[in-house]
Design an enzyme around this catalytic site. Structure first.
Site, PDB file in Angstrom:
ATOM      1  N   HIS A  44     -10.917  15.391  -3.068  1.00 11.75           N
ATOM      2  CA  HIS A  44     -11.538  14.638  -3.163  1.00 11.75           C
ATOM      3  C   HIS A  44     -13.048  14.961  -2.742  1.00 11.75           C
ATOM      4  O   HIS A  44     -13.281  14.479  -1.245  1.00 11.75           O
ATOM      5  CB  HIS A  44     -11.435  13.212  -2.247  1.00 11.75           C
ATOM      6  CG  HIS A  44     -10.228  12.042  -3.505  1.00 11.75           C
ATOM      7  ND1 HIS A  44     -10.350  10.422  -3.497  1.00 11.75           N
ATOM      8  CD2 HIS A  44     -10.617  11.844  -5.134  1.00 11.75           C
ATOM      9  CE1 HIS A  44     -10.145  10.111  -3.924  1.00 11.75           C
ATOM     10  NE2 HIS A  44      -9.708  10.921  -5.043  1.00 11.75           N
ATOM     11  N   HIS A  77      -3.722  13.237  -5.133  1.00  7.31           N
ATOM     12  CA  HIS A  77      -3.736  12.259  -4.744  1.00  7.31           C
ATOM     13  C   HIS A  77      -1.907  11.349  -6.128  1.00  7.31           C
ATOM     14  O   HIS A  77      -1.613  10.356  -6.011  1.00  7.31           O
ATOM     15  CB  HIS A  77      -4.708  11.221  -5.674  1.00  7.31           C
ATOM     16  CG  HIS A  77      -5.517  11.505  -4.369  1.00  7.31           C
ATOM     17  ND1 HIS A  77      -6.693  12.319  -4.265  1.00  7.31           N
ATOM     18  CD2 HIS A  77      -5.798  11.194  -3.404  1.00  7.31           C
ATOM     19  CE1 HIS A  77      -6.522  12.835  -3.699  1.00  7.31           C
ATOM     20  NE2 HIS A  77      -6.440  12.314  -2.463  1.00  7.31           N
ATOM     21  N   CYS A  99       0.617  16.047  -3.843  1.00  2.00           N
ATOM     22  CA  CYS A  99       1.826  16.076  -2.984  1.00  2.00           C
ATOM     23  C   CYS A  99       2.278  15.651  -2.762  1.00  2.00           C
ATOM     24  O   CYS A  99       3.549  14.149  -3.113  1.00  2.00           O
ATOM     25  CB  CYS A  99       0.212  15.600  -1.732  1.00  2.00           C
ATOM     26  SG  CYS A  99       0.580  15.703  -0.439  1.00  2.00           S
ATOM     27  N   HIS A 126      -7.694   3.323  -5.543  1.00  2.00           N
ATOM     28  CA  HIS A 126      -7.562   4.703  -5.360  1.00  2.00           C
ATOM     29  C   HIS A 126      -6.182   5.305  -6.320  1.00  2.00           C
ATOM     30  O   HIS A 126      -5.738   4.514  -6.338  1.00  2.00           O
ATOM     31  CB  HIS A 126      -7.526   5.111  -3.698  1.00  2.00           C
ATOM     32  CG  HIS A 126      -6.677   6.093  -2.773  1.00  2.00           C
ATOM     33  ND1 HIS A 126      -6.627   6.909  -2.900  1.00  2.00           N
ATOM     34  CD2 HIS A 126      -8.036   7.746  -1.660  1.00  2.00           C
ATOM     35  CE1 HIS A 126      -6.276   8.272  -2.516  1.00  2.00           C
ATOM     36  NE2 HIS A 126      -7.514   7.718  -2.277  1.00  2.00           N
ATOM     37  N   GLU A 128      -4.171   6.990  -5.363  1.00  5.92           N
ATOM     38  CA  GLU A 128      -2.564   7.274  -4.585  1.00  5.92           C
ATOM     39  C   GLU A 128      -2.153   5.605  -5.171  1.00  5.92           C
ATOM     40  O   GLU A 128      -1.300   5.217  -5.549  1.00  5.92           O
ATOM     41  CB  GLU A 128      -2.521   7.074  -3.570  1.00  5.92           C
ATOM     42  CG  GLU A 128      -1.514   7.795  -2.648  1.00  5.92           C
ATOM     43  CD  GLU A 128      -1.899   7.435  -1.639  1.00  5.92           C
ATOM     44  OE1 GLU A 128      -0.883   7.428  -0.596  1.00  5.92           O
ATOM     45  OE2 GLU A 128      -2.251   9.170  -0.600  1.00  5.92           O
ATOM     46  N   SER A 221     -13.918  10.526   0.384  1.00  8.15           N
ATOM     47  CA  SER A 221     -12.382  10.835   0.887  1.00  8.15           C
ATOM     48  C   SER A 221     -12.752   9.816   1.904  1.00  8.15           C
ATOM     49  O   SER A 221     -12.838   9.642   3.231  1.00  8.15           O
ATOM     50  CB  SER A 221     -13.066  11.699   1.666  1.00  8.15           C
ATOM     51  OG  SER A 221     -11.705  12.538   2.033  1.00  8.15           O
ATOM     52  N   SER A 222     -11.264   9.137   2.186  1.00  6.54           N
ATOM     53  CA  SER A 222     -10.809   8.098   2.304  1.00  6.54           C
ATOM     54  C   SER A 222      -9.733   8.526   3.826  1.00  6.54           C
ATOM     55  O   SER A 222     -10.421   7.756   4.441  1.00  6.54           O
ATOM     56  CB  SER A 222      -9.688   7.398   1.470  1.00  6.54           C
ATOM     57  OG  SER A 222      -8.390   6.233   2.249  1.00  6.54           O
ATOM     58  N   ASN A 223      -9.223  10.335   4.049  1.00  2.64           N
ATOM     59  CA  ASN A 223      -9.192  10.013   5.145  1.00  2.64           C
ATOM     60  C   ASN A 223     -10.601  10.715   6.035  1.00  2.64           C
ATOM     61  O   ASN A 223      -9.959  10.347   7.103  1.00  2.64           O
ATOM     62  CB  ASN A 223      -7.876  11.430   4.663  1.00  2.64           C
ATOM     63  CG  ASN A 223      -8.212  12.636   4.385  1.00  2.64           C
ATOM     64  OD1 ASN A 223      -9.236  13.412   5.795  1.00  2.64           O
ATOM     65  ND2 ASN A 223      -8.870  12.894   3.027  1.00  2.64           N
ATOM     66  N   SER A 263      -9.784  17.505   2.735  1.00  2.00           N
ATOM     67  CA  SER A 263     -10.204  17.641   1.945  1.00  2.00           C
ATOM     68  C   SER A 263     -11.549  18.364   1.275  1.00  2.00           C
ATOM     69  O   SER A 263     -12.237  18.857   0.479  1.00  2.00           O
ATOM     70  CB  SER A 263     -10.313  16.743   0.255  1.00  2.00           C
ATOM     71  OG  SER A 263      -9.453  15.518   0.290  1.00  2.00           O
TER      72      SER A 263
END
Length: 286
Positions: A44, A77, A99, A126, A128, A221-223, A263
């Protein structure tokens, strides 16, 4: 006049899973003729996606868009069992860049029996989360995006909790605690990714030393978003930026902390640092 400084957060930038996925893409495009189809996104980040397109990647939202017999890359993901089955039915040459941490969640979901219940803490849109749900050995799957949704869950006899690996680690801890109060027999299996956790911790340590936190990362980007959340819950200002082109007005901020999502390419961080140095900020490395 106060000295204007910028301090990079360490660690930051690509995690091992993202770097591994991009290495797989590079190996694939050299081994097979273009195009290489990619289901959803590999990672992402907007710039990463643009570079991949320049190097022969075609991003698709559904495997029906991929011609039979073509090469298709599954992103970091992960994907659900249905996508794996559909790819085989279309005789696609699958390259899996998932991952390893996400694959562990797939295995945990697959191990559940039909009488078990699976609770996934994460964003239902999402990839993932959709992939983990798609591997569940039970049809009793409940995706919950916030602690406020816990009371809406039905009664359960043997619930297991799996968490999206890019959530805020404190948010996961609180969610798990509240869920155990509701379901004392809960099996909690897996939390935030180690690389994501280390980045969140680094932001927490940096916050007392700066006036504002900049997080380099794309909006989806979630993180990277969670790194901003970590900074904001301390009361400090935080901005998510794709790059130099959308830096906010930094007037009044003398001490800047610069973090990067898992990312985010190193080159984006370097460009931001060089821009801020030209604007009169002194680089402090810790």
């Amino acid at each position: 006049m106060s000295k204007k400084t910028v301090c990079p957060v360490v660690p930051g930038g690509f995690c091992a899973g993202v770097r591994g996925a991009l290495d797989i893409f590079e190996e694939t495009r050299k081994k097979f003729p273009a195009p290489v189809y990619v289901l959803h996104e590999l990672v992402h980040n907007r710039r990463v996606g643009e570079k991949m397109r320049q190097n022969g990647a075609i991003f698709v939202d559904d495997l029906s868009q991929v011609p039979e017999g073509s090469v298709v890359l599954f992103g970091a993901h992960g994907v659900g069992r249905k996508e794996e089955t559909d790819a085989a039915a279309r005789h696609l040459h699958v390259i899996d860049a998932g991952c390893p941490r996400v694959k562990r969640l797939h295995r945990a979901a697959s191990a559940l029996g039909k009488d078990d219940e699976l609770i996934i803490f994460g964003n239902p849109s999402h990839p993932e989360v959709r992939g983990v749900a798609g591997h569940a050995g039970t049809e009793k799957v409940f995706v919950v995006n916030s602690k406020e949704e816990i009371p809406q869950l039905p009664e359960m006899k043997n619930p297991t909790l799996l968490c999206q690996t890019t959530r805020d680690h404190l948010e996961i801890e609180e969610f798990t605690r509240l869920l155990k109060e509701r379901f004392p027999l809960l099996h909690a299996n897996g939390g935030v990714c180690d690389a994501v956790y280390r980045r969140q911790q680094a932001v927490e340590k940096m916050i007392p030393q700066v006036d504002v936190m900049l997080i380099a990362g794309s909006a989806h980007s979630s993180n990277a978003n969670r790194m901003c959340d970590v900074a904001r819950r301390s009361g400090k200002a935080a901005f998510l930026i794709d790059g130099v082109e959308n830096l906010p007005d930094l007037s009044g901020f003398d001490r800047i902390g610069l973090g990067a999502g898992a990312s985010t390419p190193d080159e984006i961080v370097q460009e931001i640092l060089e821009h801020l140095i030209k604007k009169g900020y002194t680089l402090i490395e810790k």
